[in-house]
Design a protein around this motif. Sequence first.
Motif: not given
Length: 359
Positions: A274-281, A329-333, A336-338, A344-345
């Motif tokens: 099994w491959v584990f992939i963690s979500t990060v900011a 892995v991350a959700v890309t914005n 340009e973020m404040n 994200l929630n």
Amino acid sequence: MPAYVPKKAWERDGQDKEKWFKRKHAHHHILEKPHREQMEQRYEGIERKKRRERMEYVRQDEETRYYKDVLKQRRSNALIDHLFGTNAVLAALKSNKRKRFGKLYLHSPKDTDKFSEIMELAKELNINVKDSTKQELNILTDNAVHNGIVLETRPMEIETIKSMGSEVTEDNFSVRVLNDIVGDSSTEEIAVNSYGKRFPLGLYLDEISDPHNVGAILRSAYFLGVDFVVFSERNCAPLSPVVAKSSSGAIEFSKLFKVGKPLTFFDESKKNGWVFISTVAPNDSRNKSKQVDTDFISDILQKSPVILVVGSEGTGIRTNLINKSEYLVAVTNGREMNECVDSLNVSVATALLISKILV
């Protein structure tokens, strides 16, 4: 010069002031007596009514306090859950996974197709239906939005697993189920209910304490095709009626497991392929070399099973679990973020990632 002082009426009549007034106005009192008696009777009636109302209020208050105490004791019983909301109750009855159902409490629910189905299932399962007050349902659900429907049932029970098994195909996977009594484990095969030709995709929830977030994640995971969800046994929100309501009933149809020793779970599952992939900011600087995009994860799913790890609302995934993960892995914005809105929630981010990986 002496001032002229006119004589008073009683002085002109040569009488005492008190006697003069009694003679002059005695008939007024006689005429007013019936009216005074009538008013006194009226006031006495009002006072009697007020006394009766006060006594009734005290009686009702004592009865309400007793009633509330009984309901609160019932609500605080660890062996009883009170599911609320149309979808959550309907899903529990349709899946019929819980060990036992108690009463079905109703208070002016909307007459919809789903409600009709609830009543049919309650009849089939021999569930006692009780007409209740809104106050009773508010107490049982802690003033939640219950839609006039509350189901008394046993809490959701899920298996404790030691690790994911090595027997994995596109049609099924296995888990090592931990026997708490003897401390041993056994292998259990589970069919995969996913779309398309790919290996299983699971979710691991690490210390997510908000029940609304847990429910929202379960709802998105079930809708988008995730095959199972694993919970960290410690510091994760329990599978309460709030989670059931937030998941819109998805909790009843999802394959759910819990883990007591996360590091052991990660190590042994990785040995089994099994491959584990963690979500990060997006701005997380830890292990930059491990970060991949969602297309890469989709490619991995064609070769091996994957578990996507999501972390708590504040601190994210624990560092030791990130170090155990093969990829990040991350959700890309998209702008340009404040600093006020820099992430994200967790339920929203999880849904976006699952959608990009599977859909």
